[in-house]
Scaffold this motif. Structure first.
Motif, PDB file in Angstrom:
ATOM      1  N   ILE A  16       1.898  -6.014  -4.026  1.00 44.25           N
ATOM      2  CA  ILE A  16       1.486  -7.183  -3.439  1.00 44.25           C
ATOM      3  C   ILE A  16       0.880  -7.133  -1.804  1.00 44.25           C
ATOM      4  CG2 ILE A  16       2.387  -9.518  -2.955  1.00 44.25           C
ATOM      5  CD1 ILE A  16       4.587  -9.035  -4.663  1.00 44.25           C
ATOM      6  N   LEU A  17      -0.223  -7.788  -1.962  1.00 45.18           N
ATOM      7  CA  LEU A  17      -1.056  -7.799  -0.427  1.00 45.18           C
ATOM      8  C   LEU A  17      -0.692  -9.027   0.193  1.00 45.18           C
ATOM      9  CD1 LEU A  17      -4.449  -5.789  -1.635  1.00 45.18           C
ATOM     10  CD2 LEU A  17      -2.326  -4.884  -0.447  1.00 45.18           C
ATOM     11  N   GLY A  18      -0.135  -9.059   1.322  1.00 44.64           N
ATOM     12  CA  GLY A  18       0.138 -10.002   2.296  1.00 44.64           C
ATOM     13  C   GLY A  18       0.871 -11.164   1.423  1.00 44.64           C
ATOM     14  N   ARG A  38       9.525  -7.350 -15.465  1.00 46.03           N
ATOM     15  CA  ARG A  38       8.347  -7.601 -15.210  1.00 46.03           C
ATOM     16  C   ARG A  38       7.497  -6.470 -14.508  1.00 46.03           C
ATOM     17  NH1 ARG A  38      10.528 -12.894 -14.262  1.00 46.03           N
ATOM     18  NH2 ARG A  38      10.744 -14.112 -16.190  1.00 46.03           N
ATOM     19  N   ALA A  39       8.233  -5.742 -13.612  1.00 46.67           N
ATOM     20  CA  ALA A  39       7.814  -4.694 -12.984  1.00 46.67           C
ATOM     21  C   ALA A  39       8.779  -3.637 -12.805  1.00 46.67           C
ATOM     22  CB  ALA A  39       7.456  -5.094 -11.641  1.00 46.67           C
ATOM     23  N   SER A  40       8.284  -2.319 -12.675  1.00 45.14           N
ATOM     24  CA  SER A  40       9.349  -1.145 -12.707  1.00 45.14           C
ATOM     25  C   SER A  40       9.392  -1.009 -10.923  1.00 45.14           C
ATOM     26  CB  SER A  40       8.855  -0.016 -13.279  1.00 45.14           C
ATOM     27  OG  SER A  40       7.256   0.278 -12.865  1.00 45.14           O
ATOM     28  N   PHE A  41       8.315  -1.504 -10.384  1.00 53.26           N
ATOM     29  CA  PHE A  41       8.443  -1.127  -8.670  1.00 53.26           C
ATOM     30  C   PHE A  41       7.488  -2.162  -8.247  1.00 53.26           C
ATOM     31  CE2 PHE A  41       6.676   1.171  -5.069  1.00 53.26           C
ATOM     32  CZ  PHE A  41       7.724   1.303  -4.299  1.00 53.26           C
ATOM     33  N   VAL A  42       7.804  -2.408  -6.904  1.00 55.86           N
ATOM     34  CA  VAL A  42       7.120  -3.474  -6.334  1.00 55.86           C
ATOM     35  C   VAL A  42       6.950  -2.968  -4.872  1.00 55.86           C
ATOM     36  CG1 VAL A  42       6.514  -5.908  -5.350  1.00 55.86           C
ATOM     37  CG2 VAL A  42       7.418  -5.549  -7.794  1.00 55.86           C
ATOM     38  N   ARG A  43       5.639  -2.693  -4.278  1.00 58.60           N
ATOM     39  CA  ARG A  43       5.363  -2.649  -2.928  1.00 58.60           C
ATOM     40  C   ARG A  43       4.929  -3.934  -2.419  1.00 58.60           C
ATOM     41  NH1 ARG A  43       1.694   2.168  -1.099  1.00 58.60           N
ATOM     42  NH2 ARG A  43       3.593   3.278  -0.885  1.00 58.60           N
ATOM     43  N   LEU A  44       5.468  -4.478  -1.462  1.00 54.45           N
ATOM     44  CA  LEU A  44       4.962  -5.476  -0.418  1.00 54.45           C
ATOM     45  C   LEU A  44       4.350  -5.089   0.715  1.00 54.45           C
ATOM     46  CD1 LEU A  44       4.334  -8.484   0.179  1.00 54.45           C
ATOM     47  CD2 LEU A  44       6.678  -8.997   0.457  1.00 54.45           C
ATOM     48  N   ALA A  45       3.062  -5.256   1.024  1.00 55.04           N
ATOM     49  CA  ALA A  45       2.623  -4.563   2.414  1.00 55.04           C
ATOM     50  C   ALA A  45       2.063  -5.911   3.117  1.00 55.04           C
ATOM     51  CB  ALA A  45       1.524  -3.706   1.951  1.00 55.04           C
ATOM     52  N   ASP A  46       2.378  -6.031   4.344  1.00 56.47           N
ATOM     53  CA  ASP A  46       1.973  -7.118   4.971  1.00 56.47           C
ATOM     54  C   ASP A  46       2.241  -6.735   6.822  1.00 56.47           C
ATOM     55  OD1 ASP A  46       0.772  -9.314   6.016  1.00 56.47           O
ATOM     56  OD2 ASP A  46       2.269 -10.851   4.651  1.00 56.47           O
ATOM     57  N   ARG A  47       1.639  -7.429   7.536  1.00 58.99           N
ATOM     58  CA  ARG A  47       1.592  -6.936   9.059  1.00 58.99           C
ATOM     59  C   ARG A  47       2.859  -7.396   9.685  1.00 58.99           C
ATOM     60  NH1 ARG A  47      -0.729 -12.266   8.744  1.00 58.99           N
ATOM     61  NH2 ARG A  47      -0.076 -13.621  10.424  1.00 58.99           N
ATOM     62  N   PHE A  48       3.802  -7.989   9.123  1.00 61.46           N
ATOM     63  CA  PHE A  48       4.961  -8.338   9.585  1.00 61.46           C
ATOM     64  C   PHE A  48       6.264  -7.159   9.774  1.00 61.46           C
ATOM     65  CE2 PHE A  48       3.148 -12.533   8.093  1.00 61.46           C
ATOM     66  CZ  PHE A  48       3.093 -13.142   9.087  1.00 61.46           C
ATOM     67  N   ASP A 112      -3.499  -9.914  -4.569  1.00 63.43           N
ATOM     68  CA  ASP A 112      -3.868 -10.275  -3.361  1.00 63.43           C
ATOM     69  C   ASP A 112      -3.375 -11.645  -2.926  1.00 63.43           C
ATOM     70  OD1 ASP A 112      -5.439 -10.605  -0.874  1.00 63.43           O
ATOM     71  OD2 ASP A 112      -7.258 -10.302  -1.840  1.00 63.43           O
ATOM     72  N   LEU A 113      -2.695 -11.589  -1.838  1.00 52.41           N
ATOM     73  CA  LEU A 113      -2.396 -13.131  -1.510  1.00 52.41           C
ATOM     74  C   LEU A 113      -2.650 -13.260  -0.006  1.00 52.41           C
ATOM     75  CD1 LEU A 113       1.361 -13.268  -2.989  1.00 52.41           C
ATOM     76  CD2 LEU A 113      -0.718 -13.788  -3.959  1.00 52.41           C
ATOM     77  N   THR A 114      -3.623 -12.528   0.701  1.00 53.10           N
ATOM     78  CA  THR A 114      -3.965 -12.782   2.047  1.00 53.10           C
ATOM     79  C   THR A 114      -4.665 -13.914   2.187  1.00 53.10           C
ATOM     80  OG1 THR A 114      -5.882 -11.419   1.294  1.00 53.10           O
ATOM     81  CG2 THR A 114      -3.981 -10.154   1.923  1.00 53.10           C
ATOM     82  N   GLY A 115      -4.902 -14.161   3.500  1.00 55.62           N
ATOM     83  CA  GLY A 115      -5.663 -15.279   3.982  1.00 55.62           C
ATOM     84  C   GLY A 115      -5.027 -16.085   4.893  1.00 55.62           C
ATOM     85  N   GLU A 116      -5.669 -16.785   5.728  1.00 54.39           N
ATOM     86  CA  GLU A 116      -5.301 -17.854   6.684  1.00 54.39           C
ATOM     87  C   GLU A 116      -5.179 -19.112   5.960  1.00 54.39           C
ATOM     88  OE1 GLU A 116      -4.380 -17.526   9.743  1.00 54.39           O
ATOM     89  OE2 GLU A 116      -5.202 -15.642  10.231  1.00 54.39           O
ATOM     90  N   THR A 117      -3.957 -19.746   6.032  1.00 58.84           N
ATOM     91  CA  THR A 117      -3.986 -21.127   5.409  1.00 58.84           C
ATOM     92  C   THR A 117      -3.987 -22.104   6.289  1.00 58.84           C
ATOM     93  OG1 THR A 117      -1.454 -20.937   5.666  1.00 58.84           O
ATOM     94  CG2 THR A 117      -2.471 -19.860   3.600  1.00 58.84           C
ATOM     95  N   GLY A 118      -4.019 -22.090   7.711  1.00 61.35           N
ATOM     96  CA  GLY A 118      -4.146 -23.236   8.439  1.00 61.35           C
ATOM     97  C   GLY A 118      -5.449 -23.729   8.471  1.00 61.35           C
TER      98      GLY A 118
END
Length: 460
Positions: A16-18, A38-48, A112-118
């Motif tokens: 999962i990106l962002g 639904r998944a055997s492993f999940v990596r969530l990568a983000d800037r925080f 891909d869940l990236t992007g500025e929502t404001g």
């Protein structure tokens, strides 16, 4: 007849990106729920950072992340640094003593869940943090060696469009109604162009979920929860909550759990079919969003003057004459929410009265707004934010600060509809919402969770 998508025999390895501030936390939990497989492993990568946290992280997500047997890895990562993308797209061989991948094998699915929502973010940030980031990540994924290349690549996009609020007797706008959905402002145009740009990259099994007005546990962004915050302010003020526009304005909704479900189902869909089949079944043309007045694209000559010319300096923008077709699915719940139905639910949540300004008063207010819109917005926000500050101070115990706010930018005061037809996702993906409508109990529980985290005033 609805589709029944078959899970892979071995649950996919997922990246999962962002999206940590929007849907990513819910998606991670959805994929790793007990016995769901639904998944055997999940990596969530983000800037925080998560330790210490530099953004809000709800307790259910932290519990999953910190469980000794968790299959979730959080990776603090600068997603814009293309030189490190191979590292990002390479899963660990082992995790918690279990083999995840053989040497050289990549993630099965990327979300891909990236992007500025404001809406009020400067265009330069929308270009860099939405458009260019999405293209950079997708380009890197497409250029990986075949064993590392993801088998499905799914992007989430939001209803950042101007769209007509159709009568309730009619279905909402379908995925093919391109000319009826005009990207709204710089935010809408660059989110839209991110789809065109990514869709033009060869070698990606790419698809898109476009959600309605979303809400859910642990999230305070979007269209719905800010209304709940404002409703609490009016309870504190002991005043009736008044709305400017009519009750029939359609605002189709979707719970973040069901956004997660739709993302997952689309990944199954892409994994289960040859690319040519998914294109023929579900692809729609994504038109250019910076059309000239004389063209057949989105923009009329009356709006041309307000459109920035910055796009002409961005070499990666797909030219207007090039066709981009991608699998695209709208997802909304079954409530066909309107301004009126949401106002009623928010009022019931807090036990307050609500109403709509009559047409004469509304016309006067709108006329005033045309001449001094900024002053009107400033006055309303001054009242809301002032009351909220007093509520935080009066909470037991007092709350020093909170990211949750009743502040609304200028865009929130405009007459914006979310009116989408979600029948295609039901037919081809087998999508069926877990939360078919917005419920008072769910809104109250969202507020209670924030109260337990001492971010929302508890005045009871």
């Amino acid at each position: 007849m609805s589709a029944v998508l078959v899970k892979p025999e071995v649950p996919p390895v997922v990246l999962i990106l962002g999206g940590t501030t929007t849907v990513a936390r819910t998606l991670a939990r959805y994929l790793l729920e007990d016995a769901a497989s639904r998944a055997s492993f999940v990596r969530l990568a983000d800037r925080f950072s998560v330790s210490p946290p530099t953004t809000y992280l709800d307790k259910p997500f932290l519990s999953l992340l910190n469980d000794e047997d968790t299959k979730l890895e959080y990776k603090q990562f600068n997603l814009s640094k293309a030189s490190r993308h191979t590292e990002l797209f390479t899963p660990p061989r082992e995790w918690k003593g279990s083999e995840i991948r053989s040497e050289g094998e990549g993630f099965d699915v990327v979300f891909d869940l990236t992007g500025e929502t404001g809406f009020d973010k400067p265009e330069i940030l929308q270009i860099s943090n939405t458009y260019q980031l999405a293209l950079s990540l997708a380009t890197s994924a497409s250029q990986l060696p075949d064993p590392l290349k993801p088998k499905a690549y799914v992007r989430l996009t939001f209803p950042f469009y101007e769209m007509k609020s159709l009568p309730s007797s009619l279905a909402g706008h379908t995925e093919t109604a391109s000319s009826e959905l005009k990207p709204d402002g710089a935010r809408g145009r660059w989110w839209h162009e991110a789809l065109r740009g990514t869709g033009k990259i060869p070698g990606l099994n790419f698809g898109v979920i476009r959600c309605g007005a979303w809400y859910g546990r642990g999230t305070y962004d979007g269209e719905i929860i800010p209304r709940v915050v404002v409703g609490h302010v009016y309870k504190y003020l002991k005043e009736e909550m008044k709305f400017l526009y009519n009750s029939e304005l359609r605002l189709n909704t979707i719970h973040s759990v069901d956004v997660s479900q739709a993302l997952y189902l689309l990944s199954l869909y892409l994994l289960s079919k040859p690319r040519a089949t998914s294109i023929s079944e579900s692809a729609v043309s994504i038109p250019f969003s910076f059309s000239s007045p004389s063209s057949s694209g989105f923009l009329s000559s009356s709006k041309r003057s307000s459109v920035s010319e910055t796009w002409k300096t961005i070499s990666t923008v797909v030219p207007e004459k090039e066709t981009v077709s991608i699998p695209l699915f709208n997802v909304v719940d079954e409530s066909d929410s309107t301004q009126g139905s949401l106002a009623k639910i928010v009022a019931e949540t807090w036990g307050i009265k609500y109403g709509f300004l009559n047409s004469t008063v509304a016309s006067l207010v709108q006329q005033f707004a045309k001449t001094d819109f900024s002053e009107m917005v400033e006055d309303v926000n001054e009242m809301h934010v002032g009351a909220w500050s007093k509520m935080l101070a009066a909470s037991d115990p007092p709350i020093g600060s909170s990211p949750i706010t009743p502040f609304l930018d200028k865009h929130a005061f405009k007459k914006m509809s979310v009116c989408l037809d979600g029948s295609k996702a039901k037919k081809l993906l087998g999508f069926k919402p877990v939360h078919p409508k917005v419920e008072v109990g769910e809104l109250r529980e969202i507020a209670r969770e924030f109260q337990r985290d001492k971010l929302w005033p508890n005045l009871s």
